[in-house]
Design a protein around this motif. Structure first.
Motif, mmCIF file in Angstrom:
data_model
loop_
_atom_site.group_PDB
_atom_site.id
_atom_site.type_symbol
_atom_site.label_atom_id
_atom_site.label_comp_id
_atom_site.label_asym_id
_atom_site.label_seq_id
_atom_site.Cartn_x
_atom_site.Cartn_y
_atom_site.Cartn_z
ATOM 1 N N TYR A 20 1.020 -1.343 0.021
ATOM 2 C CA TYR A 20 -0.118 -0.061 0.119
ATOM 3 C C TYR A 20 0.731 1.405 0.032
ATOM 4 O O TYR A 20 1.850 1.281 0.660
ATOM 5 N N TYR B 285 -5.610 3.445 0.169
ATOM 6 C CA TYR B 285 -6.107 1.834 -0.320
ATOM 7 C C TYR B 285 -8.303 2.255 -0.405
ATOM 8 O O TYR B 285 -8.164 3.146 -0.448
ATOM 9 N N ALA C 42 -8.542 -5.656 2.782
ATOM 10 C CA ALA C 42 -8.347 -4.457 2.559
ATOM 11 C C ALA C 42 -7.732 -3.926 3.906
ATOM 12 O O ALA C 42 -6.747 -3.006 4.440
ATOM 13 N N VAL D 239 -5.011 -2.334 6.056
ATOM 14 C CA VAL D 239 -4.315 -1.462 6.527
ATOM 15 C C VAL D 239 -4.142 -1.354 7.884
ATOM 16 O O VAL D 239 -3.660 -0.129 8.425
#
Length: 490
Positions: free
Chosen positions: A373, A392, A399, A403
């Motif tokens: 990322y 993101y 996701a 993150v």
């Protein structure tokens, strides 16, 4: 136990009591209207409150809290909803007490350099109210045109000028508080130093867990004779970081010193087109100095020389207010501009020693590559307060969880190098699992003593700041959070 009791509660008589206090227009209860209040600026966490109440006075806040106390209902204070750590995130079946209608500037005392306001007053309004007389309010978060003073007090917010002038706690003289049982008390006063315990200092930054501030007396400052902003651009972020350390080492304390990396620079230029920031720079440094004319002229020369010695390609400066504001406009819009780079972003708020800037920024780059990322870096370079924005797409399954993990690794790294979990955004719901990384069990227990003294029933903003097994699981065990213990720091 509170949640179970709430599920079986008959809310109709309680809502009637709230309406008797603030009127029917001061109570929000329709499900579709409550969506507005289901999160703060950390939109990834959402929970709809049972009811929202909008008081206008201290007495109304006190009566609302008394209703909650009698019925053992959890309540959470919310200002403008711009917080970034989930501090105003509702809990299940709670009452949200929103101070947005408490927007009076109660008193302006220029002779004694103080202003008293209600918590819903917007940060920038304070400066606007006194600027004509040559004064200003120093703490200036990037969200200062929309964030409220009450929220600033709750999170101990900082801003561009916190390097020289300090964060919110350095500018709060006194508070009128509604405690979690509905009683009203005053802490602090009208002068900087008061005898006895510093209860003002305890309350500022307590994130709504000790009560609700309903009147806030702030210190204002006289505008400096001369102000100058310098913009230096660098071909490497390491060179810019070295310039930061050298400026402070030279005994210069700028009013503010901010850094932006290439991703942030281009995002700002794409959105605002300031034409101030060179798009090919790997990093820019914004440095503001203020004081007497002779002081500013001397500091300007020394800072420019230090930046050049560290490889700055260009150093420009501005003294007129229009150009200064233009230079700062891009920095203050950097978070919003990040939305141009990605559908979503997740911002963290760690603090590190200035001498570790280059090392930590390289480690953040390594983490970016490891997780896949991109990370845009915008931060208060002078005091090492990092704001990495992890880019993101929340529509991608899994996701956000990745993150979050990446953000946690950044926070753990900050603590490992001698820093902190937060500089100004607070702990809230977002970072509480990492508190054992920074504090021992005895430290956390001592903090809980204070919380319990103010908030014995645990009704004021529960499930914030401190780790709980239900939400943190193994992360609440400090022994399991040592990913970076073998990193070579020196």
């Amino acid at each position: 136990m509170l949640v179970e009791a709430s599920k079986q509660r008959n809310w109709k008589p309680i809502i009637k009591q709230f309406e008797a206090i603030v009127g029917t227009k001061g109570v929000v209860q329709r499900r579709e209207e409550l969506i507005t209040y289901e999160c703060d600026g950390l939109a990834s966490y959402r929970q709809r409150p049972e009811v929202v109440v909008l008081p206008r006075t201290t007495e109304q806040v006190a009566e609302i809290v008394k209703v909650c106390d009698r019925n053992s209902i959890a309540f959470i204070a919310r200002g403008a909803g711009t917080g970034l750590s989930g501090g105003a995130l509702p809990t299940e079946n709670c009452v949200l007490i929103v101070t947005a209608l408490m927007r009076q500037i109660i008193d302006i005392d220029l002779e004694n350099q103080r202003v008293t306001v209600q918590p819903g007053v917007i940060n920038n309004w304070v400066t606007q109210a006194v600027s004509g007389a040559g004064f200003y309010y120093a703490p200036d978060p990037s969200s200062q045109i929309i964030c409220s003073i009450g929220g600033n007090v709750a999170e101990n917010s900082g801003g561009v000028h916190c390097l020289k002038y300090g964060v919110t706690t350095n500018h709060v003289l006194g508070l009128k508080l509604v405690l979690p049982d509905g009683s009203i008390t005053d802490v602090g006063g009208q002068i900087p130093e008061m005898p006895g315990y510093d209860l003002t200092g305890v309350f500022v930054g307590s994130e709504g867990t000790l009560g609700i501030a309903t009147e806030i007396t702030l210190k204002i400052l006289k505008t400096a004779e001369s102000i100058c902003v310098l913009l230096a651009d660098f071909t490497s972020i390491e060179a810019a970081a070295a310039a930061v350390s050298d400026i402070i080492s030279a005994g210069i304390i700028p009013a503010g010193m901010e850094m932006m990396d290439n991703l942030s620079i281009n995002a700002v230029e794409d959105v605002l087109a300031t034409n101030c920031y060179p798009r090919d720079a790997e990093a820019i440094l914004l440095v503001e100095v203020d004081g007497l004319q002779v002081e500013v002229d001397e500091m300007k020369k020394r800072i420019a020389a230090i930046c050049k010695q560290n490889g700055a390609r260009n150093v420009t400066s501005a003294k007129d207010i229009e150009t200064r504001n233009k230079l700062w406009k891009g920095r203050k819009a950097a978070f919003a501009a990040a939305g141009h780079l990605s559908p979503d972003y997740y911002v963290q708020d760690g603090v590190i020693p200035r001498t570790k800037l280059s090392f930590v920024l390289q480690e953040i780059e390594n983490l970016s590559k490891k997780y896949g990322y991109k990370i845009a870096n915008v931060f208060h370079a002078g005091d090492g307060n990092l704001h990495p924005l992890i880019l993101y797409d929340n529509a991608v399954p899994g996701a956000f969880e990745k993150v979050e993990e990446l953000g946690g690794d950044i926070l753990k790294l900050c603590v490992q190098v001698g820093g902190s979990l937060s500089g100004e955004h607070g702990i809230g719901a977002d970072k509480k699992c990492y508190m054992p990384n920074m504090f021992t069990e005895v430290d956390l227990e001592t903090m809980q003593y204070i919380r319990t003294a103010f908030n014995p029933k645990g009704l004021a903003n529960p499930d914030k700041i401190f780790p709980t097994p239900r939400t943190c699981g193994e992360a609440a065990n400090a022994q399991n959070l040592k990913q970076f213990e073998k990193v070579e720091l020196f």
